[in-house]
Design a protein around this motif. Structure first.
Motif, short mmCIF file in Angstrom:
data_model
loop_
_atom_site.label_atom_id
_atom_site.label_comp_id
_atom_site.label_asym_id
_atom_site.label_seq_id
_atom_site.Cartn_x
_atom_site.Cartn_y
_atom_site.Cartn_z
N ARG A 168 6.21 -5.96 -57.57
CA ARG A 168 5.32 -6.53 -56.56
C ARG A 168 6.14 -7.39 -55.61
NH1 ARG A 168 -0.32 -7.89 -58.94
NH2 ARG A 168 -0.46 -6.56 -60.75
N MET A 169 5.72 -7.44 -54.38
CA MET A 169 6.35 -8.33 -53.41
C MET A 169 5.67 -9.69 -53.49
SD MET A 169 7.02 -6.06 -50.03
CE MET A 169 7.78 -7.47 -49.24
N GLY A 170 6.10 -10.51 -54.40
CA GLY A 170 5.49 -11.83 -54.52
C GLY A 170 5.12 -12.16 -55.94
N SER A 184 -8.60 -10.76 -53.11
CA SER A 184 -8.60 -9.31 -52.94
C SER A 184 -8.22 -8.87 -51.53
CB SER A 184 -9.99 -8.75 -53.28
OG SER A 184 -10.97 -9.31 -52.42
N SER A 185 -7.92 -9.83 -50.66
CA SER A 185 -7.55 -9.48 -49.29
C SER A 185 -6.07 -9.11 -49.24
CB SER A 185 -7.85 -10.64 -48.34
OG SER A 185 -7.07 -11.76 -48.69
N LEU A 186 -5.67 -8.52 -48.13
CA LEU A 186 -4.30 -8.06 -47.96
C LEU A 186 -3.41 -9.21 -47.49
CD1 LEU A 186 -5.14 -4.72 -46.19
CD2 LEU A 186 -4.22 -4.95 -48.50
N HIS A 236 0.71 -6.61 -53.78
CA HIS A 236 0.95 -7.74 -52.89
C HIS A 236 1.92 -7.36 -51.78
CE1 HIS A 236 -0.65 -11.23 -55.54
NE2 HIS A 236 -1.24 -10.09 -55.87
N VAL A 237 1.79 -6.14 -51.27
CA VAL A 237 2.64 -5.69 -50.16
C VAL A 237 2.02 -6.18 -48.85
CG1 VAL A 237 3.53 -3.68 -48.94
CG2 VAL A 237 3.45 -3.69 -51.43
N PRO A 238 2.76 -6.86 -48.00
CA PRO A 238 2.22 -7.29 -46.70
C PRO A 238 1.72 -6.10 -45.89
CG PRO A 238 4.32 -8.37 -47.15
CD PRO A 238 4.14 -7.33 -48.20
N THR A 239 0.52 -6.22 -45.35
CA THR A 239 -0.13 -5.10 -44.67
C THR A 239 -0.74 -5.58 -43.36
OG1 THR A 239 -0.65 -4.09 -46.80
CG2 THR A 239 -1.84 -3.26 -44.87
N VAL A 240 -0.54 -4.79 -42.32
CA VAL A 240 -1.13 -5.05 -41.01
C VAL A 240 -2.15 -3.96 -40.75
CG1 VAL A 240 -0.73 -5.27 -38.54
CG2 VAL A 240 0.96 -6.16 -40.17
#
Length: 667
Positions: free
Chosen positions: A300-302, A400-402, A455-459
């Motif tokens: 996981r990233m984080g 639960s948000s990105l 936990h991957v940063p997502t746009v």
């Protein structure tokens, strides 16, 4: 309902002959698989497509049949040019002479009647490569009932479901054919995923010094690209040299080499003389063989769970630290001014902080001052506790948000699209501990839950809109992987990213090979200092599906520029080019090469070399040793009972299988 493709038309209404192959699908993979079987393996093929859309529709300027006909026409012309112009690698003249053209059918669903009309009862193999898992499963069950002896190749995204379905269909074949050879039963049903096949190659293009991983009996084979050696240096061949990159590698306007690139194309499986003569050309070598880790999860990233930095803000954490230091100072002051013990001083200070202690009217002046200061600190503690509670509830509400891309992020890969392919590539990159930022337009896309759990940063946004790539920190990224299903979106994103960062590594997913070549040459000419790659998922996956249709196990496919090299497991028996020959004699430059031999006795062999052998880590800390021997002596004589791992070109493997089939039929 039937349509036929020139230049080799068959008679209208002629039923399919026995032993032909059927391909059912609704996208580019079905058409490319039909091309592979027809023009590489010389098989009689029936292609079942859904009815095409209106030819005037802006979303699809060609109908399904029109797209297939155009693809077959280009491939037929290329084959004719190759046959007239200098010979084919590992082939024998015009391998397609006398073979009828692909038979095209159109039907909305592969129902009982449609499959019967396609000749499934007389077919040798059936490929179900629809983009819908449920449709493929229904058709597979129907086909197994209509023809228990049929070889099935099924495209499924759900890998766990695929394993259960493969076992179920194999059991159905065993019941219908008692006493069937276990080797034939193992090849009767094959479940593949184009996403799994293409993901390693796509992920490798985002990395410096890209490499491709092939798995065989728990071992990892790494095929790595190496730059041309400098003047006076000799290239390290690794375990063996698998390919020479095209002579246009250092030409900014040069195209990636393909089958139609002539002398400039990459050379697959070169001999020693070709390697010695190829000065200034990069290579692809078999670099290492290492043990696979069956239990390594995607990271996981984080970190796992919700770390402290995500629950409480930095300002709140600094405020809490200040209160704690103030309380510690008050405890020390109480120890210095009174004769109380450390425990009692700490207890009284905490009571004062919380406003629970009685006023110290009879105490010393120092005690009174400390109590007043503790009261002031307690007043500061109340809003701090309230803020902590509010932030904790807010974090739980948005757990639960990105994630948004963090400040200061750099050296990451920007991944566009979280469909089937993008999701698999995301997992692959995270397994390699590569930081990723995802851009996805659809908040309900297939891979969004996975990105959230990892936990991957997502746009979330349209990549063609201004500011979306900036939000993904494209200026500090190491690479861009444009893997959406729309060619123009991928191209627009790549062009904009290059305008922002000219030296950015870019890999595009494009459907049409001619369009991909034009895009590649343009981007490479405009930005010669950067690395550009164009990849077609169907082009990467089709060879693996075709080999499975022929009843052979494919271990992996490695792209070498715009060519594909296959790794396969073969039984030596029935192959006159292998049986009775030494390893050195069996090597055919540009066609195939024996890499390893399975020394395990035939009765104890694992039928699936691609699977990791099971073991109990509690009972035995080390996995069982692999039976594959890689340091083969060139003089080793291949025997009929041997099983070997080979690297082969598409045409080389097709020749091996054709010769084996002719030997079996002759007997």
């Amino acid at each position: 309902m039937l349509g036929f493709v020139p230049p080799l038309p068959q008679q209208p209404g002629r039923p399919p002959s026995a032993g032909h192959m059927i391909v059912c699908g609704d996208d580019a993979l079905a058409r490319r698989l039909a091309v592979e079987l027809r023009f590489v393996y010389g098989e009689r093929v029936t292609l079942l497509l859904p009815p095409g859309r209106d030819a005037n529709s802006p979303e699809m300027p060609l109908t399904q049949r029109g797209r297939a006909a155009a693809l077959f026409g280009r491939m037929s012309a290329a084959m004719n040019r190759a046959g007239n112009g200098g010979g084919s690698t590992g082939g024998s003249g015009d391998t397609n002479a006398g073979v009828e053209a692909v038979r095209i059918m159109e039907a909305p669903e592969p129902s009982d009647d449609v499959l019967e009309e396609a000749g499934v009862d007389r077919a040798a193999a059936l490929a179900l490569v629809y983009d819908d898992d449920e449709r493929n499963i229904r058709a597979a069950l129907t086909a197994r009932r209509l023809n228990p002896r049929l070889r099935l190749v099924i495209r499924l995204y759900n890998r766990k479901l695929g394993l259960h379905l493969e076992e179920l269909l194999d059991q159905a074949a065993a019941v219908a054919m008692p006493g069937i050879d276990p080797a034939l039963l193992d090849a009767s049903t094959t479940v593949l995923s184009d996403a799994d096949t293409a993901a390693p190659a796509l992920a490798a293009t985002a990395l410096t010094g890209s490499s491709k991983i092939i798995q065989a009996e728990g071992l990892l084979l790494r095929a790595a690209e190496r730059p041309p050696p400098r003047s006076g240096e000799r290239a390290d061949p690794g375990l063996c040299t698998l390919a020479l990159l095209s002579s246009t590698t250092n030409d900014p306007a040069g195209a990636e080499g393909s089958d139609s690139s002539g002398d400039e194309a990459p050379q697959l499986l070169p001999d020693e003389s070709a390697i010695a003569a190829a000065t200034g050309r990069g290579t692809v070598v078999l670099e290492a063989v290492s043990r696979a880790d069956p239990d390594r999860p995607a990271t996981r990233m984080g970190g796992r769970g919700a770390p402290l930095s995500q629950v409480f803000s930095r300002r709140l954490r600094w405020s809490a630290l200040g209160i704690a230091l103030a309380a510690l100072a008050l405890v020390v002051a109480s120890l210095l001014t009174t004769e109380d013990s450390l425990i009692h001083s700490t207890y009284l200070t905490l009571l004062d902080l919380l406003g629970m202690n009685d006023p110290s009217e009879d105490g010393t002046t120092a005690r009174k001052v400390i109590q007043l200061l503790s009261g002031v600190a307690g007043l500061l503690l109340l809003p701090l506790l309230l803020a902590a509670v509010l932030e904790a509830f807010g974090t739980l509400r948005t757990a639960s948000s990105l994630r948004r891309p963090p400040r200061g992020l750099s050296g990451h890969v920007v991944l566009l699209g979280l469909g089937k392919i993008g999701t698999r590539v995301l997992v692959r990159l995270r397994e390699l501990d590569i930081p990723v930022v995802v851009v996805e337009e659809d908040p309900e896309a297939r891979g969004i839950p996975l990105a959230r759990s990892m936990h991957v940063p997502t746009v979330i946004g349209d990549v063609t809109q201004e500011g979306v790539l900036e939000a993904a920190k494209i200026r500090r990224a190491r690479a861009l992987l444009a893997l959406t299903s729309i060619d123009t979106t991928n191209l627009e994103a790549a062009l904009y990213a290059r305008s922002v960062k000219p030296d950015l590594r870019v890999a595009l997913r494009l459907y049409d090979d001619e369009f991909a070549t034009a895009v590649y040459r343009t981007l490479r000419t405009a930005h010669p200092q950067a690395l550009t790659r164009s990849r077609s998922v169907s082009h990467l996956a089709a060879p693996s599906f075709a080999v499975a249709m022929m009843g052979r196990q494919i271990l992996g496919a490695v792209p070498v520029e715009r060519k594909v090299m296959l790794f396969a497991a073969l039984e030596v028996a029935g192959h006159p080019q292998l049986e009775g020959h030494t390893v050195e004699q069996a090597f055919r430059a540009g066609a195939w090469r024996v890499l390893a031999i399975d020394a395990t006795p035939p009765a104890d062999r694992n039928p699936d070399l691609a699977a990791i052998p099971p073991y109990d880590p509690e009972g035995d800390a080390t996995p069982p040793p692999s039976g594959l021997v890689w340091d083969l002596h060139p003089g080793y004589v291949l025997r009929a009972q041997d099983r070997v791992v080979i690297a082969a070109t598409r045409r080389g493997l097709a020749e091996l299988l054709r010769r084996q089939r002719s030997v079996v039929q002759g007997r």
